[in-house]
Motif scaffolding. Sequence first.
Motif, PDB file in Angstrom:
ATOM      1  N   GLY A  41       0.815  -1.209   0.000  1.00  0.00           N
ATOM      2  CA  GLY A  41       0.000   0.000   0.000  1.00  0.00           C
ATOM      3  C   GLY A  41       0.846   1.255   0.000  1.00  0.00           C
ATOM      4  N   GLY A  42       0.190   2.381   0.184  1.00  0.00           N
ATOM      5  CA  GLY A  42       0.854   3.674   0.106  1.00  0.00           C
ATOM      6  C   GLY A  42       1.248   4.246   1.449  1.00  0.00           C
ATOM      7  N   ASP A  57       8.364  -1.831   5.826  1.00  0.00           N
ATOM      8  CA  ASP A  57       8.449  -1.120   4.551  1.00  0.00           C
ATOM      9  C   ASP A  57       8.105   0.347   4.773  1.00  0.00           C
ATOM     10  N   LEU A  58       9.102   1.217   4.609  1.00  0.00           N
ATOM     11  CA  LEU A  58       8.894   2.659   4.712  1.00  0.00           C
ATOM     12  C   LEU A  58       8.707   3.306   3.348  1.00  0.00           C
ATOM     13  N   ASN A  59       8.905   2.547   2.286  1.00  0.00           N
ATOM     14  CA  ASN A  59       8.890   3.083   0.924  1.00  0.00           C
ATOM     15  C   ASN A  59       7.459   3.174   0.402  1.00  0.00           C
ATOM     16  N   ASN A  70       6.693   2.391  -3.643  1.00  0.00           N
ATOM     17  CA  ASN A  70       6.654   1.069  -4.267  1.00  0.00           C
ATOM     18  C   ASN A  70       5.857   0.128  -3.375  1.00  0.00           C
ATOM     19  N   ALA A  71       4.642  -0.173  -3.794  1.00  0.00           N
ATOM     20  CA  ALA A  71       3.771  -1.023  -2.974  1.00  0.00           C
ATOM     21  C   ALA A  71       3.920  -2.512  -3.286  1.00  0.00           C
ATOM     22  N   ASP A  72       4.657  -2.863  -4.326  1.00  0.00           N
ATOM     23  CA  ASP A  72       4.823  -4.275  -4.699  1.00  0.00           C
ATOM     24  C   ASP A  72       6.104  -4.809  -4.079  1.00  0.00           C
ATOM     25  N   ARG A  73       5.965  -5.850  -3.264  1.00  0.00           N
ATOM     26  CA  ARG A  73       7.098  -6.425  -2.562  1.00  0.00           C
ATOM     27  C   ARG A  73       7.129  -7.931  -2.737  1.00  0.00           C
ATOM     28  N   GLY A 118      11.791  10.245  -5.861  1.00  0.00           N
ATOM     29  CA  GLY A 118      10.574   9.808  -5.174  1.00  0.00           C
ATOM     30  C   GLY A 118      10.055  10.839  -4.192  1.00  0.00           C
ATOM     31  N   THR A 119       9.282  10.380  -3.232  1.00  0.00           N
ATOM     32  CA  THR A 119       8.663  11.264  -2.260  1.00  0.00           C
ATOM     33  C   THR A 119       9.716  11.878  -1.332  1.00  0.00           C
TER      34      THR A 119
END
Length: 134
Positions: free
Chosen positions: A11-12, A117-119, A122-125, A78-79
């Motif tokens: 997710g985001g 996951d802090l990223n 990229n929601a796909d892991r 990125g962000t």
Amino acid sequence: MRTTMLNLRTGGDEVVLDLTRQCKSFVSGLGDGLLHVFVPHATAGLAIIETGAGSDDDLLAALADLLPADDRWRHRHGTRGHGRSHVMPAVVPPYATVPVDGGRLALGTWQSICLVDLNVDNADRSVRLDFLEG
């Protein structure tokens, strides 16, 4: 050795995602050995912690204090603050190894295997699970 890949969407939002159920299912009935869990990403890690009682949120808060999402990072795509996600695996490593006894994870009562996951870009892991028979 037996191997499988978990494909996940985080997710985001920053997340501590409990993978214990999937890990238990993977080793069920396999005997004695080691479960090695690995995240093949430069911006995610694995932690063995208690979840559901606030510790997962506490971990995210501690990482926010240690690695603020601001403009101090040299890695700047990125962000805002994305560079901290690339530093996080030095603090929360991308691997964990857990003993397996008789096809059961030898975790403590309150321990869970979690993806950190802090990223948010990229929601796909993917998470690789390897069982090494002992």
